[in-house]
Design an enzyme around this catalytic site. Structure first.
Site, PDB file in Angstrom:
ATOM      1  N   GLY A  22       0.865  -1.315   0.061  1.00  0.00           N
ATOM      2  CA  GLY A  22       0.057  -0.107   0.021  1.00  0.00           C
ATOM      3  C   GLY A  22       0.755   1.344   0.052  1.00  0.00           C
ATOM      4  N   ASP A  43       0.384  -8.964   2.105  1.00  0.00           N
ATOM      5  CA  ASP A  43      -0.743  -8.202   1.649  1.00  0.00           C
ATOM      6  C   ASP A  43      -2.017  -8.964   0.825  1.00  0.00           C
ATOM      7  OD1 ASP A  43      -2.114  -5.795  -0.060  1.00  0.00           O
ATOM      8  OD2 ASP A  43      -0.379  -4.627   0.916  1.00  0.00           O
ATOM      9  N   PHE A 100       0.679  -2.449   9.192  1.00  0.00           N
ATOM     10  CA  PHE A 100      -0.238  -1.241   8.402  1.00  0.00           C
ATOM     11  C   PHE A 100      -1.564  -2.018   7.837  1.00  0.00           C
ATOM     12  CE2 PHE A 100       4.324  -0.194   7.053  1.00  0.00           C
ATOM     13  CZ  PHE A 100       3.986   1.178   7.527  1.00  0.00           C
ATOM     14  N   SER A 144      -3.447   6.402  14.337  1.00  0.00           N
ATOM     15  CA  SER A 144      -3.471   7.710  13.720  1.00  0.00           C
ATOM     16  C   SER A 144      -4.008   8.813  14.682  1.00  0.00           C
ATOM     17  CB  SER A 144      -4.951   7.368  12.844  1.00  0.00           C
ATOM     18  OG  SER A 144      -5.542   8.583  12.610  1.00  0.00           O
ATOM     19  N   THR A 146      -6.262  10.364  14.621  1.00  0.00           N
ATOM     20  CA  THR A 146      -7.802  10.284  14.999  1.00  0.00           C
ATOM     21  C   THR A 146      -8.317   9.874  16.184  1.00  0.00           C
ATOM     22  OG1 THR A 146      -9.784   9.432  13.641  1.00  0.00           O
ATOM     23  CG2 THR A 146      -8.174   7.717  14.205  1.00  0.00           C
ATOM     24  N   TYR A 169     -13.971   3.195  11.519  1.00  0.00           N
ATOM     25  CA  TYR A 169     -12.344   3.144  11.228  1.00  0.00           C
ATOM     26  C   TYR A 169     -11.660   3.602  12.353  1.00  0.00           C
ATOM     27  CZ  TYR A 169      -8.205   5.233   9.707  1.00  0.00           C
ATOM     28  OH  TYR A 169      -6.752   5.718   9.700  1.00  0.00           O
ATOM     29  N   LYS A 173      -8.586   2.045  15.413  1.00  0.00           N
ATOM     30  CA  LYS A 173      -7.461   2.360  15.807  1.00  0.00           C
ATOM     31  C   LYS A 173      -7.260   2.535  17.213  1.00  0.00           C
ATOM     32  CE  LYS A 173      -5.714   2.907  11.442  1.00  0.00           C
ATOM     33  NZ  LYS A 173      -4.803   1.823  11.231  1.00  0.00           N
ATOM     34  N   ASN A 219      -9.524  11.738   0.519  1.00  0.00           N
ATOM     35  CA  ASN A 219      -8.673  12.591   1.012  1.00  0.00           C
ATOM     36  C   ASN A 219      -8.292  13.669   0.183  1.00  0.00           C
ATOM     37  OD1 ASN A 219      -7.773   9.613   2.304  1.00  0.00           O
ATOM     38  ND2 ASN A 219      -8.369  11.177   3.828  1.00  0.00           N
ATOM     39  N   ARG A 334     -18.237  18.914   6.141  1.00  0.00           N
ATOM     40  CA  ARG A 334     -18.141  17.327   6.108  1.00  0.00           C
ATOM     41  C   ARG A 334     -18.220  16.951   7.434  1.00  0.00           C
ATOM     42  NH1 ARG A 334     -13.100  14.056   3.653  1.00  0.00           N
ATOM     43  NH2 ARG A 334     -12.064  14.639   5.410  1.00  0.00           N
TER      44      ARG A 334
HETATM   45  N1  UFG Z   1     -11.039  18.329   2.418  1.00  0.00           N
HETATM   46  C1  UFG Z   1     -11.661  19.291   1.548  1.00  0.00           C
HETATM   47  N2  UFG Z   1     -12.084  18.572   0.389  1.00  0.00           N
HETATM   48  C2  UFG Z   1     -11.941  17.290   0.055  1.00  0.00           C
HETATM   49  C3  UFG Z   1     -11.192  16.448   0.945  1.00  0.00           C
HETATM   50  C4  UFG Z   1     -10.889  16.957   2.210  1.00  0.00           C
HETATM   51  O1  UFG Z   1     -11.829  20.402   1.809  1.00  0.00           O
HETATM   52  O2  UFG Z   1     -12.183  16.836  -1.020  1.00  0.00           O
HETATM   53  C5  UFG Z   1     -10.575  18.937   3.804  1.00  0.00           C
HETATM   54  C6  UFG Z   1     -11.072  18.412   5.090  1.00  0.00           C
HETATM   55  O3  UFG Z   1     -12.359  18.948   5.335  1.00  0.00           O
HETATM   56  C7  UFG Z   1      -9.916  18.517   5.867  1.00  0.00           C
HETATM   57  C8  UFG Z   1      -8.882  18.632   5.109  1.00  0.00           C
HETATM   58  O4  UFG Z   1      -9.364  18.579   3.864  1.00  0.00           O
HETATM   59  O5  UFG Z   1     -10.106  19.806   6.514  1.00  0.00           O
HETATM   60  C9  UFG Z   1      -7.985  17.032   5.208  1.00  0.00           C
HETATM   61  O6  UFG Z   1      -9.077  15.957   5.051  1.00  0.00           O
HETATM   62  P1  UFG Z   1      -8.539  14.464   4.555  1.00  0.00           P
HETATM   63  O7  UFG Z   1      -9.861  13.676   4.308  1.00  0.00           O
HETATM   64  O8  UFG Z   1      -7.477  14.572   3.691  1.00  0.00           O
HETATM   65  O9  UFG Z   1      -8.092  14.005   5.818  1.00  0.00           O
HETATM   66  P2  UFG Z   1      -8.549  14.012   7.438  1.00  0.00           P
HETATM   67  O10 UFG Z   1      -7.598  14.912   8.139  1.00  0.00           O
HETATM   68  O11 UFG Z   1      -9.881  14.151   7.478  1.00  0.00           O
HETATM   69  O12 UFG Z   1      -8.417  12.405   7.719  1.00  0.00           O
HETATM   70  C10 UFG Z   1      -7.062  12.005   7.879  1.00  0.00           C
HETATM   71  C11 UFG Z   1      -7.055  10.602   7.327  1.00  0.00           C
HETATM   72  C12 UFG Z   1      -7.638   9.798   8.488  1.00  0.00           C
HETATM   73  C13 UFG Z   1      -7.274   9.891   9.841  1.00  0.00           C
HETATM   74  C14 UFG Z   1      -7.427  11.522  10.197  1.00  0.00           C
HETATM   75  C15 UFG Z   1      -6.657  11.678  11.471  1.00  0.00           C
HETATM   76  O13 UFG Z   1      -7.668  10.261   6.093  1.00  0.00           O
HETATM   77  O14 UFG Z   1      -7.372   8.321   7.967  1.00  0.00           O
HETATM   78  O15 UFG Z   1      -6.411  11.976   9.110  1.00  0.00           O
HETATM   79  O16 UFG Z   1      -6.495  12.780  12.075  1.00  0.00           O
HETATM   80  F1  UFG Z   1      -7.942   9.293  10.849  1.00  0.00           F
END
Ligand code: UFG
Length: 380
Positions: A22, A43, A100, A144, A146, A169, A173, A219, A334
């Protein structure tokens, strides 16, 4: 069965990397091979592609003809497959595990809680059970940020209280942190490190390996990258009314190669090669070192940069990297998102001797190199 040790030279040490094909796994395999370790990747390819390991071989100069080619082995199996795990531990002289493998999509976990608990929690139980039967009790777990939930304050230290996760999820963790810590409580020969990742992005500088999400990315970074390459029309910015400098969400983005090197540092710590081993937070439990000097206990470390960047900072950094304008539109918040999180990194710096090296511009430049040369990921 005598407990295996990490207190020996990397060239004599074999690390099992579950989920090693991954995104984070493949980058970690590169850094392990660079550090001299032997690696077995397990994997099930459910969310990854074996091509990533061919690329890893290319990066590390381990072609099939190379005398060192056997330093990287691949076993295709799920962590739930006890028979396959038994066979693998019997065939390979594994000394420690970097774990992982797991499902990782926050939204999907709400729809499929049974699959997430079964695979992530159940799979880890099977893995730990088979591992201990083979004397393997050193494990680095991919946790994480999280687990902190909505933090009371930033930067977040490892001492911060864990808050209830808002999705299955995140729950897996938190649960797995507890379960792996309890293994040490019940059997002080366990050597556990919980690495709490902030937001890993970027790609290897070669452009050969990177993040290859299936379907529409959840993400931010892979989404932005796919807009830049023309596969998606615009980025939706989820909320611009947060209490942050520009109103958009702030995260601690960390280059995946820095993150990968954090795992190598964790192995050094477990082997007793770095760090004082003094627990600086109540969550960590550091036991008596083993006779060979390797550590026993539970170490908890944040892996981040300590810098917060907003969604707009990321979009603009990516524009600089790719030389194009990235269209975006502000959308509603979101569900489940928090305003801001970034890491306190002092503990990893003092104990692991590890610190992130790369800034956001470099993360975006490397991510763009990967995305632009592999627009369809490994499928191309
Ligand atoms: N965001 C957008 N548009 C998108 C996607 C995300 O504006 O299309 C924003 C989100 O609202 C957030 C930031 O971008 O403010 C980051 O979002 P991500 O989805 O990239 O990441 P997250 O912080 O939500 O989540 C990540 C990991 C999770 C983990 C978390 C831990 O994806 O697995 O961090 O804090 F749990």
């Amino acid at each position: 069965m005598q407990t295996k040790t990490l207190a020996k030279p990397p060239a004599e040490t074999t690390i099992l990397v579950t989920g090693g094909a991954g995104f984070i796994g493949s980058h970690t395999v590169v850094e392990l091979l660079n550090a001299g370790y032997r690696v077995v990747v397990l994997d099930d390819l459910s969310n990854s592609n074996e091509e990533s390991l061919n690329r890893v071989r290319q990066i590390c100069g381990l072609s099939a003809e190379d005398s060192e080619a056997d330093r990287l082995q691949f076993v295709e199996a799920s962590i739930l497959d006890e028979t396959a795990l038994e066979r693998m531990f019997a065939q390979h002289d594994i000394d420690g595990i970097i774990h992982f493998a797991g499902f990782k999509a926050v939204g999907e976990s709400v729809e499929k809680p049974l699959e997430y608990y079964w695979n992530n929690v159940g799979g880890t139980l099977v893995l730990a059970d088979v591992a201990r039967r083979h004397g393997v009790k050193s494990i680095v777990f991919s946790s994480s940020a999280t687990v902190y939930g909505d933090p009371d304050e930033v930067p977040i230290t490892e001492m911060a209280e864990k808050h209830e996760a808002t999705n299955p999820y995140g729950q897996t963790k938190s649960m797995l942190e507890r379960i792996l810590s309890d293994l040490y409580v019940g059997d002080p020969e366990w050597n556990v490190v919980l690495l709490r990742y902030f937001n890993p992005i970027g790609a290897h500088e070669s452009g050969l390996i990177g993040e290859d999400p299936k379907g529409i990315p959840n993400n931010l970074l892979p989404y932005v990258a796919q807009v830049a390459v023309g596969k998606l029309p615009e980025v939706g910015v989820f909320g611009d009314d947060y209490p942050t400098p520009d109103g958009t969400g702030v995260r601690d983005y960390i280059h995946v190669v820095d993150l990968a090197r954090g795992h190598v540092a964790a192995l050094d710590w477990m082997a007793g090669r770095v760090g004082t081993g003094e627990a600086s937070d109540p969550y960590s439990m550091t036991g008596e070192p083993a006779a060979d000097g390797s550590r026993r206990g539970v170490g908890v470390f944040n892996l981040g940069t300590g810098c917060g960047s907003s969604v707009l900072d990321v979009i603009h950094a990516f524009e600089r990297a790719c030389g194009k304008t990235i269209p975006y539109a502000v959308k509603p918040r979101r569900a489940g998102d928090i305003a801001e999180n970034y890491a306190a990194c002092d503990k990893a710096r003092t104990e692991l001797g590890w610190e992130a090296q790369f800034d956001l511009d470099r993360m975006c430049a490397d991510s763009w190199r990967w995305q632009s040369t592999n627009p369809n990921g490994y499928a191309s």
